[in-house]
Design a protein around this motif. Structure first.
Motif, PDB file in Angstrom:
ATOM      1  N   ALA A 293     -37.598  -2.064  44.873  1.00 44.46           N
ATOM      2  CA  ALA A 293     -38.998  -1.865  45.053  1.00 44.46           C
ATOM      3  C   ALA A 293     -39.945  -2.265  44.173  1.00 44.46           C
ATOM      4  O   ALA A 293     -39.072  -2.587  42.565  1.00 44.46           O
ATOM      5  CB  ALA A 293     -38.743  -0.198  44.112  1.00 44.46           C
ATOM      6  N   THR A 294     -40.560  -3.279  44.664  1.00 40.81           N
ATOM      7  CA  THR A 294     -41.400  -4.117  43.697  1.00 40.81           C
ATOM      8  C   THR A 294     -42.318  -3.881  43.834  1.00 40.81           C
ATOM      9  O   THR A 294     -43.954  -3.376  44.440  1.00 40.81           O
ATOM     10  CB  THR A 294     -41.451  -5.705  44.308  1.00 40.81           C
ATOM     11  OG1 THR A 294     -40.211  -6.759  44.515  1.00 40.81           O
ATOM     12  CG2 THR A 294     -43.032  -6.225  43.564  1.00 40.81           C
ATOM     13  N   ARG A 312     -39.154   7.384  37.697  1.00 40.04           N
ATOM     14  CA  ARG A 312     -38.107   8.005  38.806  1.00 40.04           C
ATOM     15  C   ARG A 312     -37.206   7.401  39.204  1.00 40.04           C
ATOM     16  O   ARG A 312     -36.064   7.442  39.988  1.00 40.04           O
ATOM     17  CB  ARG A 312     -39.385   7.976  40.264  1.00 40.04           C
ATOM     18  CG  ARG A 312     -38.553   9.565  40.792  1.00 40.04           C
ATOM     19  CD  ARG A 312     -40.012  10.395  41.566  1.00 40.04           C
ATOM     20  NE  ARG A 312     -39.505  10.746  42.740  1.00 40.04           N
ATOM     21  CZ  ARG A 312     -40.702  11.031  43.821  1.00 40.04           C
ATOM     22  NH1 ARG A 312     -41.723  10.074  43.640  1.00 40.04           N
ATOM     23  NH2 ARG A 312     -40.267  11.498  44.841  1.00 40.04           N
ATOM     24  N   LEU A 313     -38.001   5.735  40.188  1.00 40.92           N
ATOM     25  CA  LEU A 313     -36.961   4.371  40.184  1.00 40.92           C
ATOM     26  C   LEU A 313     -36.220   4.312  39.373  1.00 40.92           C
ATOM     27  O   LEU A 313     -34.418   4.271  40.198  1.00 40.92           O
ATOM     28  CB  LEU A 313     -37.772   3.564  40.437  1.00 40.92           C
ATOM     29  CG  LEU A 313     -39.016   4.345  42.374  1.00 40.92           C
ATOM     30  CD1 LEU A 313     -39.743   2.848  41.866  1.00 40.92           C
ATOM     31  CD2 LEU A 313     -37.867   4.083  43.982  1.00 40.92           C
ATOM     32  N   LEU A 314     -36.256   4.314  38.063  1.00 41.87           N
ATOM     33  CA  LEU A 314     -35.147   3.590  37.213  1.00 41.87           C
ATOM     34  C   LEU A 314     -34.412   4.458  37.090  1.00 41.87           C
ATOM     35  O   LEU A 314     -33.080   4.464  37.065  1.00 41.87           O
ATOM     36  CB  LEU A 314     -36.093   3.331  35.997  1.00 41.87           C
ATOM     37  CG  LEU A 314     -36.652   1.673  35.734  1.00 41.87           C
ATOM     38  CD1 LEU A 314     -38.365   1.833  35.091  1.00 41.87           C
ATOM     39  CD2 LEU A 314     -36.267   0.648  36.054  1.00 41.87           C
ATOM     40  N   ASP A 315     -34.837   5.753  36.516  1.00 41.07           N
ATOM     41  CA  ASP A 315     -33.652   6.827  36.673  1.00 41.07           C
ATOM     42  C   ASP A 315     -32.789   6.880  37.692  1.00 41.07           C
ATOM     43  O   ASP A 315     -31.373   7.377  37.521  1.00 41.07           O
ATOM     44  CB  ASP A 315     -33.943   8.240  36.171  1.00 41.07           C
ATOM     45  CG  ASP A 315     -35.280   8.276  34.847  1.00 41.07           C
ATOM     46  OD1 ASP A 315     -34.579   7.270  34.257  1.00 41.07           O
ATOM     47  OD2 ASP A 315     -36.296   8.663  34.414  1.00 41.07           O
ATOM     48  N   THR A 319     -33.112  -0.897  41.213  1.00 39.07           N
ATOM     49  CA  THR A 319     -34.080  -2.331  41.046  1.00 39.07           C
ATOM     50  C   THR A 319     -35.442  -2.478  40.808  1.00 39.07           C
ATOM     51  O   THR A 319     -35.814  -2.553  42.176  1.00 39.07           O
ATOM     52  CB  THR A 319     -33.000  -3.019  41.067  1.00 39.07           C
ATOM     53  OG1 THR A 319     -31.795  -2.871  41.339  1.00 39.07           O
ATOM     54  CG2 THR A 319     -33.885  -4.797  40.854  1.00 39.07           C
ATOM     55  N   VAL A 320     -35.721  -2.446  40.256  1.00 34.25           N
ATOM     56  CA  VAL A 320     -36.891  -2.705  40.373  1.00 34.25           C
ATOM     57  C   VAL A 320     -37.738  -4.131  39.222  1.00 34.25           C
ATOM     58  O   VAL A 320     -37.264  -4.350  39.073  1.00 34.25           O
ATOM     59  CB  VAL A 320     -38.203  -1.539  39.144  1.00 34.25           C
ATOM     60  CG1 VAL A 320     -39.539  -1.857  39.029  1.00 34.25           C
ATOM     61  CG2 VAL A 320     -38.223   0.208  39.648  1.00 34.25           C
ATOM     62  N   ALA A 357     -38.264  -6.331  34.702  1.00 34.73           N
ATOM     63  CA  ALA A 357     -39.108  -6.429  35.840  1.00 34.73           C
ATOM     64  C   ALA A 357     -39.889  -7.854  36.763  1.00 34.73           C
ATOM     65  O   ALA A 357     -39.324  -7.840  37.609  1.00 34.73           O
ATOM     66  CB  ALA A 357     -39.664  -5.184  36.411  1.00 34.73           C
ATOM     67  N   ALA A 358     -40.693  -7.974  35.108  1.00 31.41           N
ATOM     68  CA  ALA A 358     -41.362  -9.336  35.756  1.00 31.41           C
ATOM     69  C   ALA A 358     -40.443 -10.602  35.796  1.00 31.41           C
ATOM     70  O   ALA A 358     -41.103 -11.932  36.416  1.00 31.41           O
ATOM     71  CB  ALA A 358     -42.036  -9.625  34.891  1.00 31.41           C
ATOM     72  N   THR A 359     -39.070 -10.743  35.398  1.00 32.93           N
ATOM     73  CA  THR A 359     -38.322 -11.475  34.775  1.00 32.93           C
ATOM     74  C   THR A 359     -37.230 -11.454  36.452  1.00 32.93           C
ATOM     75  O   THR A 359     -37.559 -12.675  37.794  1.00 32.93           O
ATOM     76  CB  THR A 359     -38.180 -12.322  34.247  1.00 32.93           C
ATOM     77  OG1 THR A 359     -37.250 -11.456  33.263  1.00 32.93           O
ATOM     78  CG2 THR A 359     -39.655 -13.127  32.953  1.00 32.93           C
ATOM     79  N   ALA A 360     -36.606 -11.202  35.820  1.00 32.58           N
ATOM     80  CA  ALA A 360     -34.785 -11.201  36.955  1.00 32.58           C
ATOM     81  C   ALA A 360     -35.582 -10.287  37.983  1.00 32.58           C
ATOM     82  O   ALA A 360     -34.596 -10.220  38.970  1.00 32.58           O
ATOM     83  CB  ALA A 360     -33.605 -10.347  35.821  1.00 32.58           C
ATOM     84  N   GLY A 361     -35.706  -9.040  36.831  1.00 28.92           N
ATOM     85  CA  GLY A 361     -36.151  -8.229  38.877  1.00 28.92           C
ATOM     86  C   GLY A 361     -36.775  -9.093  40.176  1.00 28.92           C
ATOM     87  O   GLY A 361     -36.793  -8.964  41.077  1.00 28.92           O
ATOM     88  N   GLY A 362     -37.852  -9.473  39.417  1.00 29.01           N
ATOM     89  CA  GLY A 362     -38.399 -10.471  40.522  1.00 29.01           C
ATOM     90  C   GLY A 362     -36.996 -12.056  41.195  1.00 29.01           C
ATOM     91  O   GLY A 362     -37.876 -11.940  42.147  1.00 29.01           O
ATOM     92  N   ALA A 363     -36.912 -12.362  40.189  1.00 27.61           N
ATOM     93  CA  ALA A 363     -35.665 -12.808  41.158  1.00 27.61           C
ATOM     94  C   ALA A 363     -34.832 -11.926  41.597  1.00 27.61           C
ATOM     95  O   ALA A 363     -34.246 -12.971  42.830  1.00 27.61           O
ATOM     96  CB  ALA A 363     -35.083 -13.361  39.972  1.00 27.61           C
ATOM     97  N   ALA A 364     -34.364 -11.014  41.605  1.00 29.01           N
ATOM     98  CA  ALA A 364     -33.824 -10.176  42.779  1.00 29.01           C
ATOM     99  C   ALA A 364     -34.572  -9.778  44.107  1.00 29.01           C
ATOM    100  O   ALA A 364     -34.048  -9.521  44.734  1.00 29.01           O
ATOM    101  CB  ALA A 364     -33.339  -8.699  42.273  1.00 29.01           C
ATOM    102  N   ALA A 365     -35.470  -9.506  43.714  1.00 32.28           N
ATOM    103  CA  ALA A 365     -36.704  -9.171  44.988  1.00 32.28           C
ATOM    104  C   ALA A 365     -36.992 -10.643  46.193  1.00 32.28           C
ATOM    105  O   ALA A 365     -37.317 -10.705  47.106  1.00 32.28           O
ATOM    106  CB  ALA A 365     -37.905  -8.852  44.262  1.00 32.28           C
TER     107      ALA A 365
END
Ligand code: ZN
Length: 412
Positions: A293-294, A312-315, A319-320, A357-365
């Protein structure tokens, strides 16, 4: 190396480079209870554009060159996984009208389509370069770039050809809106997108995307477009649930999208769908949700809309990622630090969750394992803060804290 790419230096610095005296190193190596993988009093060795070693400063190996960061915090470069950079003109007047009380409907996209079609290649290229350089100065070392303001076969292919000069992650968004000349014939426009437009765009694109929203593309059209893209070998991402509840998020999960973006209006069923599909990953966390979820808080800021419920997403274990949505209409910011500050202040993310979310999360996305972390083998993309800890990114909003950026191990 593509010609014109300011972020892929023709020659990497030869020899090794030691980044020394790091007060706080964010590695994202993801130990339990410490997703940022923070190391204190650390050093990092770069060789051939990659991270070669990470460890305590007292154990640092010898290197050909050395940068002493004097106790500052060092983080992976930001990964901005959602940006619309190929356009002409701006819509400052529309922003002013919105701030005076007019609602945002997405209709202004057609204004930018007109300007973009009328612009020359060099105008478009210089806008992408200007924004890309602006991002780099603010610590972004990876950016996804979408088309979507051409909406003809030639203009979409041209947009992606230019985008591909600047990024490996380019996205065909021919299904951004139905252009005015097809206003009464959306079926015909979807046929064009899936036929000659996709054929012309696909050689320059890694991803396909669709704006699945009331007033843009309904779920049947969106599914058709995304399935055509998949059949052409493109990965799937979706603009979903921005302006109201809708089917976009569950469509994305159904098709195995790498990311559903915006996620401002979600039902419990949307969140359950996102949380239900998990995959093992190469990343240190071991697994994340198939579909990330971006969240794009710059859009809610710039349209004065309620923010998505990140908590709500994180809980729920989703992955955000955080991204800018940089575009001339609904979010004309290129600043990931600004998005981090908004996520912490307005979306109840912790500073650590927002930085992840701004580093590893973006890579996952973007399904990338080479960026968004600072562990051996990763691309040596890193930022040195003018601060002792990552907390300052949210704690000191609006302050230029990016002291230095290294991309592929090269100081920029
Ligand atoms: Zn967007």
């Amino acid at each position: 190396m593509r010609p014109g790419d300011p972020l892929r230096p023709a020659a990497r610095n030869s020899g090794s480079l030691l980044v020394d005296h790091i007060g706080e190193l964010v590695t994202n190596e993801g130990r339990p209870g410490d997703p940022l993988g923070i190391r204190r009093d650390a050093a990092l060795l770069i060789s051939d554009g990659e991270v070669a070693w990470v460890g305590p400063a007292r154990d640092a190996p010898a290197a050909d060159r050395r940068i002493d960061v004097g106790g500052a915090a060092v983080l992976p470069g930001f990964v901005d996984s959602h940006a619309h950079l190929v356009f002409a003109g701006d819509r400052a007047g529309e922003f002013a009208a919105r701030m005076a009380g007019e609602p945002y409907t997405g209709g202004g996209i057609r204004t930018t389509v007109g300007s973009t079609r009328a612009a020359g290649d060099d105008d478009l290229r210089s806008t992408v370069r200007r924004l890309r350089d602006e991002m780099l100065r603010q610590g972004t070392t990876t950016v996804e770039i979408k088309s979507g303001y051409g909406l003809t076969v030639a203009d979409e292919a041209r947009s992606l050809r230019i985008a591909a000069e600047f990024s490996e992650d380019t996205t065909f968004l021919g299904a951004h809106v139905v252009p005015a000349e097809y206003a009464d014939r959306p079926d015909d426009y979807v046929g064009l997108v899936c036929g000659p437009m996709l054929a012309a765009a696909a050689p320059y694109a890694r991803w396909i995307d669709v704006f699945c929203e009331r007033g843009a593309f309904d779920v049947d059209h969106a599914r058709t477009v995304l399935a055509c893209g998949q059949a052409a070998g493109l990965g799937v991402r979706v603009h979903a649930n921005q302006l109201g509840p809708g089917p976009g998020v569950q469509l994305g999960v159904e098709l195995g999208a790498a990311s559903v973006d915006h996620c401002t209006h979600l039902t419990d069923a949307d969140i359950d769908a996102l949380a239900s599909r998990r995959i093992d990953c190469m990343c240190a966390e071991g697994e994340h949700t198939v579909t990330v979820a971006t969240l794009l808080p710059g859009a809610e800021f710039s349209t004065r809309s309620p923010y998505p419920d990140a908590r709500r997403l994180l809980d729920a274990g989703v992955t955000v990622a955080l991204a800018t949505d940089c575009n001339p209409g609904s979010s004309y910011t290129s600043s990931m630090p600004f998005c981090i500050a908004l996520a912490v202040r307005e979306m109840r993310m912790t500073p650590a969750e927002a930085v992840w979310a701004a580093t590893a999360g973006g890579a996952a996305a973007l399904r990338r394992t080479d960026v968004g972390r600072l562990t051996p083998g990763a691309r040596a993309d890193l930022i040195v803060l003018d601060a002792p800890t990552h907390l300052h990114l949210a704690y000191r909003p609006g302050v230029p804290l990016i002291r230095q950026v290294l991309h592929n191990g090269v100081p920029r």
